[in-house]
Design a protein around this motif. Structure first.
Motif, PDB file in Angstrom:
ATOM      1  N   MET A  40      12.905  -4.211   2.520  1.00 53.20           N
ATOM      2  CA  MET A  40      13.445  -5.248   1.653  1.00 53.20           C
ATOM      3  C   MET A  40      12.760  -5.214   0.293  1.00 53.20           C
ATOM      4  SD  MET A  40      13.394  -9.412   2.143  1.00 53.20           S
ATOM      5  CE  MET A  40      11.596  -9.494   1.913  1.00 53.20           C
ATOM      6  N   TYR A  41      11.443  -5.070   0.287  1.00 51.19           N
ATOM      7  CA  TYR A  41      10.704  -5.137  -0.968  1.00 51.19           C
ATOM      8  C   TYR A  41      10.850  -3.862  -1.802  1.00 51.19           C
ATOM      9  CZ  TYR A  41       7.553  -7.503  -4.073  1.00 51.19           C
ATOM     10  OH  TYR A  41       7.054  -8.160  -5.161  1.00 51.19           O
ATOM     11  N   SER A  42      11.336  -2.779  -1.164  1.00 45.60           N
ATOM     12  CA  SER A  42      11.573  -1.557  -1.942  1.00 45.60           C
ATOM     13  C   SER A  42      12.678  -1.761  -2.972  1.00 45.60           C
ATOM     14  CB  SER A  42      11.945  -0.395  -1.013  1.00 45.60           C
ATOM     15  OG  SER A  42      13.246  -0.567  -0.471  1.00 45.60           O
ATOM     16  N   TRP A  43      13.459  -2.848  -2.818  1.00 48.17           N
ATOM     17  CA  TRP A  43      14.499  -3.175  -3.789  1.00 48.17           C
ATOM     18  C   TRP A  43      13.986  -4.139  -4.853  1.00 48.17           C
ATOM     19  CZ3 TRP A  43      18.623  -0.177  -3.825  1.00 48.17           C
ATOM     20  CH2 TRP A  43      18.902   0.541  -2.663  1.00 48.17           C
ATOM     21  N   VAL A  44      12.701  -4.454  -4.777  1.00 47.19           N
ATOM     22  CA  VAL A  44      12.038  -5.252  -5.812  1.00 47.19           C
ATOM     23  C   VAL A  44      11.032  -4.372  -6.547  1.00 47.19           C
ATOM     24  CG1 VAL A  44      10.602  -7.273  -6.303  1.00 47.19           C
ATOM     25  CG2 VAL A  44      12.309  -7.364  -4.469  1.00 47.19           C
ATOM     26  N   GLU A  45      10.106  -3.777  -5.796  1.00 40.56           N
ATOM     27  CA  GLU A  45       9.173  -2.817  -6.397  1.00 40.56           C
ATOM     28  C   GLU A  45       8.463  -2.019  -5.322  1.00 40.56           C
ATOM     29  OE1 GLU A  45       6.618  -3.876  -9.737  1.00 40.56           O
ATOM     30  OE2 GLU A  45       4.946  -2.935  -8.688  1.00 40.56           O
ATOM     31  N   ASP A  46       8.643  -0.725  -5.363  1.00 37.67           N
ATOM     32  CA  ASP A  46       7.914   0.203  -4.505  1.00 37.67           C
ATOM     33  C   ASP A  46       8.094   1.584  -5.111  1.00 37.67           C
ATOM     34  OD1 ASP A  46       6.165   0.251  -2.418  1.00 37.67           O
ATOM     35  OD2 ASP A  46       7.641  -0.124  -0.846  1.00 37.67           O
ATOM     36  N   PHE A  47       7.061   2.148  -5.654  1.00 43.01           N
ATOM     37  CA  PHE A  47       7.155   3.409  -6.363  1.00 43.01           C
ATOM     38  C   PHE A  47       7.448   4.559  -5.395  1.00 43.01           C
ATOM     39  CE2 PHE A  47       4.760   0.725  -9.181  1.00 43.01           C
ATOM     40  CZ  PHE A  47       5.145   1.104 -10.449  1.00 43.01           C
ATOM     41  N   ASN A  48       8.404   5.427  -5.779  1.00 44.37           N
ATOM     42  CA  ASN A  48       8.682   6.650  -5.015  1.00 44.37           C
ATOM     43  C   ASN A  48       7.834   7.775  -5.589  1.00 44.37           C
ATOM     44  OD1 ASN A  48      11.553   5.125  -4.906  1.00 44.37           O
ATOM     45  ND2 ASN A  48      11.212   6.311  -3.054  1.00 44.37           N
ATOM     46  N   ARG A  49       6.740   8.063  -4.936  1.00 47.97           N
ATOM     47  CA  ARG A  49       5.841   9.113  -5.410  1.00 47.97           C
ATOM     48  C   ARG A  49       5.208   9.789  -4.213  1.00 47.97           C
ATOM     49  NH1 ARG A  49       1.270   7.029  -7.849  1.00 47.97           N
ATOM     50  NH2 ARG A  49       0.987   8.737  -9.285  1.00 47.97           N
ATOM     51  N   PHE A  50       4.718  11.002  -4.426  1.00 47.79           N
ATOM     52  CA  PHE A  50       3.872  11.649  -3.430  1.00 47.79           C
ATOM     53  C   PHE A  50       2.466  11.125  -3.662  1.00 47.79           C
ATOM     54  CE2 PHE A  50       0.938  15.068  -2.241  1.00 47.79           C
ATOM     55  CZ  PHE A  50       1.318  15.278  -0.928  1.00 47.79           C
ATOM     56  N   ASP A  51       2.080  10.103  -2.915  1.00 44.38           N
ATOM     57  CA  ASP A  51       0.773   9.484  -3.124  1.00 44.38           C
ATOM     58  C   ASP A  51       0.287   8.815  -1.845  1.00 44.38           C
ATOM     59  OD1 ASP A  51       2.274   7.163  -2.926  1.00 44.38           O
ATOM     60  OD2 ASP A  51       2.001   6.545  -5.009  1.00 44.38           O
ATOM     61  N   ILE A  52      -0.910   8.259  -1.905  1.00 45.60           N
ATOM     62  CA  ILE A  52      -1.531   7.666  -0.728  1.00 45.60           C
ATOM     63  C   ILE A  52      -0.811   6.399  -0.293  1.00 45.60           C
ATOM     64  CG2 ILE A  52      -3.227   6.359  -2.067  1.00 45.60           C
ATOM     65  CD1 ILE A  52      -3.709   8.017   1.417  1.00 45.60           C
ATOM     66  N   MET A  53      -0.205   5.673  -1.231  1.00 49.89           N
ATOM     67  CA  MET A  53       0.518   4.460  -0.851  1.00 49.89           C
ATOM     68  C   MET A  53       1.721   4.790   0.023  1.00 49.89           C
ATOM     69  SD  MET A  53       2.019   1.319  -3.144  1.00 49.89           S
ATOM     70  CE  MET A  53       0.397   0.554  -3.229  1.00 49.89           C
ATOM     71  N   ASN A  54       2.493   5.790  -0.369  1.00 49.36           N
ATOM     72  CA  ASN A  54       3.653   6.177   0.423  1.00 49.36           C
ATOM     73  C   ASN A  54       3.248   6.885   1.706  1.00 49.36           C
ATOM     74  OD1 ASN A  54       6.370   5.592  -1.018  1.00 49.36           O
ATOM     75  ND2 ASN A  54       5.001   6.253  -2.662  1.00 49.36           N
ATOM     76  N   LEU A  55       2.176   7.642   1.681  1.00 52.87           N
ATOM     77  CA  LEU A  55       1.692   8.261   2.920  1.00 52.87           C
ATOM     78  C   LEU A  55       1.308   7.184   3.934  1.00 52.87           C
ATOM     79  CD1 LEU A  55       0.934  10.951   4.328  1.00 52.87           C
ATOM     80  CD2 LEU A  55      -1.402  10.592   3.497  1.00 52.87           C
ATOM     81  N   THR A  56       0.639   6.141   3.469  1.00 48.26           N
ATOM     82  CA  THR A  56       0.255   5.036   4.346  1.00 48.26           C
ATOM     83  C   THR A  56       1.485   4.298   4.873  1.00 48.26           C
ATOM     84  OG1 THR A  56      -1.786   4.753   3.071  1.00 48.26           O
ATOM     85  CG2 THR A  56      -1.140   2.939   4.514  1.00 48.26           C
TER      86      THR A  56
END
Length: 409
Positions: free
Chosen positions: A359-375
């Motif tokens: 749900m929050y990916s439609w508010v703010e969630d960066f699409n990147r190859f990084d530690i946040m997305n890996l987690t």
């Protein structure tokens, strides 16, 4: 030489991913684009060999993930022919690697892989943060570097006292160090919410978790439809309320910076006829507000923005409605299995958190190859994993405690 033992190969790569994830906000950058690409190559090479070795790609329960990965690979190949300059080929690498992050579900479905990776991370990444990154990073980037804290911060009541104090301190730091990074503040706050629900486990009935789970998906879809149709714009409503209730000296956490992005993304897709298939990971959406860098300063003549802070819009731009649908199904299957097919309440709560993150990916969630997305994808893997879902409450508690090293060095 514990740092470079064979079993620490991927944990070490994870540490490198953590370091390069915050390069854009580091006053003392480490490495460059080619170093980042090397780390990216090492990570995906390891993952490819791991999937082949364990014959995981097309196994039952993971077919939707395999279909999505094949689709992204096809879109990447398409992007090779779409791109016509250095910046678009560079964007293709960034976009494709971001879209392929769900493949790490295959690795993190095994609880022991979690332990190896994050024992290592908590041992070394925290030390590096204290002695270096806490002093060189912009305050708003703390949340990106400390992303694994957002996962295990959901289990504060299960963690032993010494590490619990460390985790509470880090979460509090992420919560208050920069209130302007409102989305990261909200994610840290959600960890405290889920930890509170664990404390009151007796009152956390399955039916409430199931309702909250479906509210996240339905609310996002309904609000998107209403916003696109022009009938109701929640971002505009929030902004108007914020103007009424906040003063010039108060941090504006609710300001609407999203409506214009949606308008640009949707108009770009309509005008260029890529609603269904997307524009490929090599291209971005037409942007009058942010396209000058690419079009004028880099002299491509294309006034585009390759990626926005709204993660869902990037998936739509790059791989179209088909990609958005496949991405939704991956999230939905992971959260559904967690909520409806788990023996322990902790994975059920993770299922709710997975739904919240979609749900929050439609508010703010960066699409990147990084530690946040890996987690994030490591968290979603918990829902897919039979081993995690079959744990009892006691077994899961013991597993959480095994993630934290008994000694730092």
């Amino acid at each position: 030489m514990a740092l470079i033992k064979k079993e620490n190969y991927f944990p070490f790569i994870t540490l490198l991913i953590t370091i390069i994830s915050v390069n854009d906000w580091n006053r003392i950058p480490i490495g460059n684009t080619y170093v980042e690409w090397l780390i990216l190559f090492l990570a995906f090479s390891f993952l490819y060999k791991y999937i082949r070795k364990h014959n995981l790609f097309w196994t039952n329960g993971y077919k939707i993930l395999a279909i999505y990965i094949v689709y992204v690979i096809i879109q990447t190949i398409r992007g090779v022919f779409v791109a016509d300059n250095y910046w678009e080929y560079k964007a293709l690498v960034a976009g494709s690697s971001a879209l392929l992050m769900p493949a790490f579900i295959y690795y993190f479905i095994t609880p022991n892989n979690y332990v190896q990776t994050f024992v290592y991370w908590y041992r070394y990444a925290i030390i590096l943060f204290v002695i270096f990154f806490a002093w060189t990073l912009q305050l708003g980037a703390y949340n990106f570097y400390l992303s694994p804290v957002l996962l295990f911060g959901c289990f504060l009541p299960l963690i032993k006292r010494r590490w619990r104090i460390v985790m509470i301190f880090l979460l509090t730091l992420m919560l208050f160090v920069d209130l302007g990074t409102r989305s990261q503040v909200i994610k840290a706050f959600m960890c405290f919410i889920i930890s509170a629900l664990i404390i009151f486990t007796k009152y956390t009935k399955d039916i409430f978790i199931k309702i909250a789970h479906w509210i996240c998906y339905s609310a996002a879809i309904i609000l998107l439809i209403l916003g696109i149709s022009g009938k109701y714009n929640i971002f505009a409503e929030i902004e108007e309320g914020d103007k009424i209730h906040s003063s010039s000296t108060t941090e504006n956490l609710n300001a609407d910076t999203r409506s214009a992005l949606y308008v640009e993304v949707i108009n770009s897709a309509i005008n260029n006829d890529y609603i269904i298939w997307g524009r490929s990971p090599a291209r971005g959406n037409d942007s009058d507000a942010f396209g000058a860098l690419l079009g004028k300063e880099l002299r491509t003549g294309k006034y585009e923005r390759h990626s926005n802070e709204i993660g869902g819009t990037n998936v739509f731009t790059w791989i179209g409605l088909i990609g958005v649908f496949l991405n939704l199904i991956i999230y939905l299957r992971g959260s559904y299995l967690a909520v409806y097919r788990s023996r322990n309440v902790y994975i059920k709560l993770i299922g709710f958190y997975i739904a919240f993150r979609w749900m929050y990916s439609w508010v703010e969630d960066f699409n990147r190859f990084d530690i946040m997305n890996l987690t994030l994808w490591a968290m979603i893997a918990m829902g897919y994993s039979k081993e995690f879902r079959n744990m009892s409450d006691i077994e899961f508690k013991n597993w959480v405690r095994s993630v934290f090293p008994k000694r730092i060095l």
